[in-house]
Scaffold this active site. Structure first.
Site, PDB file in Angstrom:
ATOM      1  N   LYS A 180       2.602  -4.101   3.591  1.00 38.89           N
ATOM      2  CA  LYS A 180       2.791  -2.722   4.045  1.00 38.89           C
ATOM      3  C   LYS A 180       2.043  -2.470   5.352  1.00 38.89           C
ATOM      4  O   LYS A 180       2.549  -1.789   6.250  1.00 38.89           O
ATOM      5  CB  LYS A 180       2.328  -1.750   2.967  1.00 38.89           C
ATOM      6  CG  LYS A 180       2.393  -0.284   3.357  1.00 38.89           C
ATOM      7  CD  LYS A 180       3.794   0.164   3.732  1.00 38.89           C
ATOM      8  CE  LYS A 180       3.836   1.668   3.965  1.00 38.89           C
ATOM      9  NZ  LYS A 180       5.152   2.117   4.461  1.00 38.89           N
ATOM     10  N   LYS A 238      -5.203   5.931   9.978  1.00 41.23           N
ATOM     11  CA  LYS A 238      -5.847   5.273   8.832  1.00 41.23           C
ATOM     12  C   LYS A 238      -5.238   3.904   8.564  1.00 41.23           C
ATOM     13  O   LYS A 238      -5.943   2.903   8.389  1.00 41.23           O
ATOM     14  CB  LYS A 238      -5.729   6.179   7.606  1.00 41.23           C
ATOM     15  CG  LYS A 238      -6.286   5.613   6.311  1.00 41.23           C
ATOM     16  CD  LYS A 238      -5.214   4.953   5.440  1.00 41.23           C
ATOM     17  CE  LYS A 238      -4.159   5.932   4.988  1.00 41.23           C
ATOM     18  NZ  LYS A 238      -3.143   5.256   4.112  1.00 41.23           N
TER      19      LYS A 238
END
Length: 299
Positions: free
Chosen positions: A174, A243
């Site tokens: 991911k 992030k």
């Protein structure tokens, strides 16, 4: 798997659509308020049960989905006071669909396994519209037997399910996936600003790229905002993107990989976040880069 008791924590832009699909496709659903009280109310009205803590959910459910911001939130829900570990029993499966740090995922998996609980990482690909439609992509890290056990539940909200390897592999893939998509965002933004400076409008840019081999799904949602100014075209915040790119940098550091492009992309999102625009959405990076170059974004 349809008879299992399923819990869901994290009813945000993606989570509410995923949880709704789990419920309407025949699963007994339990939810917990995290940030969006109104989402809980909508699901309870559809027949979901509500609990007050993750500990209580762990006592009641066979499978718990988490869809929160990142590793600190996942760790708190699992290990914190009133967390999943406090109420866990052998056989429980926790499926983390967040984008998290792989090192944290692997550590949590070991701790849960000691309590007889399986952790699966199944981060998402797609948009809130895809979550509502049940057409997301899931990148799953899990023991093969556990993967087969939970695959029917994941299929309630994902049209594409890829078992990429053991626990932690889903989050690794991911981060790589998001590096590519957010790298596209940085490239599109800079290319659009350059085009504007030299007399190529966003519409002309789109008439070429949008009909060529470089078009993709991410491009479509990004450019929907650029061309139509639809702020909801791709609801993924700059803060979440930043992030994810920090997590990518940590993974690269741990692997000893030189990542100059990853650092450059991260710094573009860091700059926008530092400018007080962290809660804007990723396609709005085009406006930020335009302003960096003395251009006025279209209204």
């Amino acid at each position: 798997m349809a008879t299992k008791r399923v819990g869901f924590i994290g009813l945000g832009y993606m989570g509410e659509g995923m949880a709704t699909n789990l419920l309407v496709k025949g699963n007994a659903l339990t939810v917990m308020a995290n940030r969006r009280r109104e989402a809980v109310d909508r699901l309870v009205a559809l027949g979901a049960n509500e609990v007050g803590t993750a500990e209580e959910m762990a006592r009641e459910c066979d499978v718990i989905f988490l869809c929160v911001t990142g590793s600190p939130e996942v760790e708190a829900l699992i290990e914190g006071t009133g967390g999943i570990l406090a109420g866990a029993r052998p056989g429980l499966v926790v499926i983390d669909t967040s984008t998290a740090e792989p090192t944290s995922t692997v550590r949590l998996a070991a701790r849960l396994e000691a309590a007889g609980v399986h952790l699966v990482d199944a981060p998402l690909g797609g948009t809130p519209a895809g979550a509502a439609a049940g057409t997301l992509q899931a990148l799953v890290g899990a023991d093969p037997a556990v993967f087969e056990q939970v695959k029917p539940l994941i299929a309630c909200w994902a049209a594409t399910i890829v078992h990429v390897g053991p626990v932690g592999a889903g989050h690794k893939m991911k981060l790589i996936n998001n590096f590519l998509s957010l790298g596209y965002a940085a490239l599109y933004s800079e290319a659009l600003a350059l085009g504007d400076k030299v007399g190529i409008s966003a519409e002309t840019f789109h008439s070429v790229i949008g009909q060529g081999r470089m078009r993709c799904g991410f491009y479509d949602t990004f450019m929907t905002y650029v061309i139509t100014r639809d702020e909801n075209a791709h609801r993924f915040t700059i803060s979440n993107a930043y992030k994810d790119l920090r997590y990518l940098g940590s993974m690269a550091d741990a692997a000893g990989v030189v990542d100059p492009l990853g650092s450059a992309v991260k710094n573009q999102f860091a700059a926008m976040a530092a400018a007080g625009e962290a809660e804007k959405y990723v396609p709005m990076l085009a406006d930020f880069v335009a302003k960096q170059n003395g251009l006025e974004p279209k209204s």
